[in-house]
Design a protein around this motif. Sequence first.
Motif, short mmCIF file in Angstrom:
data_model
loop_
_atom_site.label_atom_id
_atom_site.label_comp_id
_atom_site.label_asym_id
_atom_site.label_seq_id
_atom_site.Cartn_x
_atom_site.Cartn_y
_atom_site.Cartn_z
N ASN A 1 0.84 -1.22 0.05
CA ASN A 1 -0.07 -0.08 0.04
C ASN A 1 0.88 1.32 -0.06
OD1 ASN A 1 -2.60 1.38 0.22
ND2 ASN A 1 -1.87 1.97 2.26
N ASN A 2 0.14 2.26 -0.67
CA ASN A 2 1.01 3.68 -0.66
C ASN A 2 -0.23 4.51 0.10
OD1 ASN A 2 2.45 5.85 -1.23
ND2 ASN A 2 1.72 5.89 -3.26
N PRO A 3 0.36 5.29 0.94
CA PRO A 3 1.63 5.68 1.56
C PRO A 3 2.18 4.83 2.72
CG PRO A 3 0.14 7.18 2.44
CD PRO A 3 -0.61 6.25 1.50
N THR A 4 1.51 3.52 3.10
CA THR A 4 1.83 3.39 4.44
C THR A 4 3.01 2.49 4.39
OG1 THR A 4 -0.01 1.34 4.18
CG2 THR A 4 -0.71 3.53 5.26
N SER A 5 3.25 1.79 3.20
CA SER A 5 4.28 0.70 2.81
C SER A 5 3.82 -0.69 3.36
CB SER A 5 5.57 1.19 3.38
OG SER A 5 5.76 1.13 4.84
N THR A 6 2.88 -0.97 3.91
CA THR A 6 2.40 -2.29 4.33
C THR A 6 1.63 -3.01 3.14
OG1 THR A 6 0.19 -1.30 5.03
CG2 THR A 6 1.89 -1.21 6.76
N CYS A 7 1.75 -4.26 3.63
CA CYS A 7 1.61 -5.19 2.67
C CYS A 7 0.39 -6.32 3.21
CB CYS A 7 2.68 -6.00 2.33
SG CYS A 7 2.38 -7.16 0.73
N ILE A 8 -0.68 -6.72 2.52
CA ILE A 8 -1.29 -7.96 3.13
C ILE A 8 -1.03 -9.24 2.25
CG2 ILE A 8 -3.82 -8.80 2.75
CD1 ILE A 8 -4.61 -5.83 2.10
N PRO A 9 -0.82 -10.16 3.14
CA PRO A 9 -0.43 -11.58 2.55
C PRO A 9 -1.24 -12.13 1.56
CG PRO A 9 -0.13 -11.60 5.12
CD PRO A 9 -1.01 -10.11 4.61
N GLY A 10 -0.45 -12.69 0.42
CA GLY A 10 -1.28 -13.21 -0.73
C GLY A 10 -2.61 -14.09 -0.30
N ASP A 11 -2.40 -14.89 0.61
CA ASP A 11 -3.70 -15.68 0.85
C ASP A 11 -4.85 -14.88 1.44
OD1 ASP A 11 -2.46 -17.96 -0.31
OD2 ASP A 11 -1.75 -18.81 1.95
N GLU A 12 -4.45 -13.90 2.28
CA GLU A 12 -5.33 -13.15 2.86
C GLU A 12 -5.90 -12.15 2.02
OE1 GLU A 12 -5.53 -9.79 6.66
OE2 GLU A 12 -3.81 -11.06 6.70
N LEU A 13 -5.35 -11.52 1.07
CA LEU A 13 -5.80 -10.73 0.21
C LEU A 13 -6.73 -11.51 -0.74
CD1 LEU A 13 -5.95 -8.24 -1.24
CD2 LEU A 13 -3.85 -8.61 -2.60
N TYR A 14 -6.69 -12.56 -1.24
CA TYR A 14 -7.16 -13.22 -2.07
C TYR A 14 -8.59 -13.65 -1.59
CZ TYR A 14 -8.85 -16.64 -5.82
OH TYR A 14 -9.67 -17.28 -6.59
N ALA A 15 -8.56 -13.93 -0.17
CA ALA A 15 -9.95 -14.33 0.34
C ALA A 15 -10.67 -13.24 0.51
CB ALA A 15 -9.52 -15.11 2.02
N PHE A 16 -10.09 -12.07 0.78
CA PHE A 16 -10.92 -10.87 0.67
C PHE A 16 -11.62 -10.53 -0.56
CE2 PHE A 16 -9.96 -5.97 -0.17
CZ PHE A 16 -11.13 -5.53 0.49
N ILE A 17 -10.61 -10.59 -1.59
CA ILE A 17 -11.21 -10.32 -2.88
C ILE A 17 -12.28 -11.21 -3.25
CG2 ILE A 17 -10.84 -10.38 -5.38
CD1 ILE A 17 -7.75 -9.49 -4.74
N GLN A 18 -12.69 -12.52 -3.16
CA GLN A 18 -13.42 -13.49 -3.19
C GLN A 18 -14.71 -12.94 -2.51
OE1 GLN A 18 -11.22 -17.18 -1.96
NE2 GLN A 18 -11.57 -17.80 -3.63
N LYS A 19 -14.87 -12.15 -1.64
CA LYS A 19 -15.98 -11.87 -0.83
C LYS A 19 -16.66 -10.62 -1.56
CE LYS A 19 -14.06 -12.95 3.61
NZ LYS A 19 -13.61 -12.32 5.00
N PHE A 20 -16.23 -10.12 -2.68
CA PHE A 20 -16.91 -9.05 -3.50
C PHE A 20 -17.81 -9.71 -4.47
CE2 PHE A 20 -13.27 -6.78 -2.29
CZ PHE A 20 -13.68 -5.62 -1.91
N PRO A 21 -19.00 -9.05 -4.56
CA PRO A 21 -19.81 -9.47 -5.64
C PRO A 21 -19.22 -9.72 -6.99
CG PRO A 21 -20.72 -7.68 -4.35
CD PRO A 21 -19.44 -7.74 -4.16
N LYS A 22 -19.79 -10.75 -7.85
CA LYS A 22 -18.88 -11.03 -9.00
C LYS A 22 -19.09 -9.86 -9.98
CE LYS A 22 -17.57 -14.78 -7.46
NZ LYS A 22 -16.32 -15.01 -7.06
#
Length: 219
Positions: free
Chosen positions: A21-42
């Motif tokens: 992320n910009n500007p915080t420089s932090t990162c979401i682990p891949g598995d966690e991010l993908y699980a998050f994306i799957q929750k969005f409507p198609k």
Amino acid sequence: MEAVLNAVTEKTRLVFVCNPNNPTSTCIPGDELYAFIQKFPKDVIVVVDEAYIDFTDDPEKTTMVSRLKNQPNMIVVRTFSKTYGMAAIRLGYALACPEIIGYMNKAMAARSLSNIGIEGAIAALDDEEFREKTVSNNRKERDYLTEEFRALGYTVYDSQANFIYVDFGCSCQDLYFKLLPYKVMIRGDFPFARISIGTHIQNETLVNAVKDLRGKGEM
């Protein structure tokens, strides 16, 4: 991330996620991010901006590129501005399912890229030695700045990018102007200081400037 999901309504069509992320420089682990994306409507397109992906500790586990085949409502975007140092050319690319790419091609402006930019990108992709040198220097100098500022008692976010995000406990805008006489320029328009990682000499100049300002009671 839960706040982003809760903000989605029937009118939502596109969501951007910058990882790291910009500007915080932090990162979401891949598995966690993908699980998050799957929750969005198609019918909601999720764009994952991976401009800083090469600077993460494990890009292969962080990137969403390998998940694209199972997520037709996702777009992954990359740039040559960061790792390859080609910021002025403003060149990047997107990866998505054929249907989305088809729509993007219809909307894309003709001749939006220059021949010089395209040739530069091809050369950059072939120069693996430069990429590895950039990533290696960034990791070493990122650790140096993080350790130096934490030793001084400042809060430094765990960075996975080519910059760090530091809470100096003062106005970043004021700090921006105080550092200029030391020939140091940082971003002064965020809640905390966003500092790009440079060469060791440049980074050492910044650390010494901060220590000098502290000694004068200006921080």
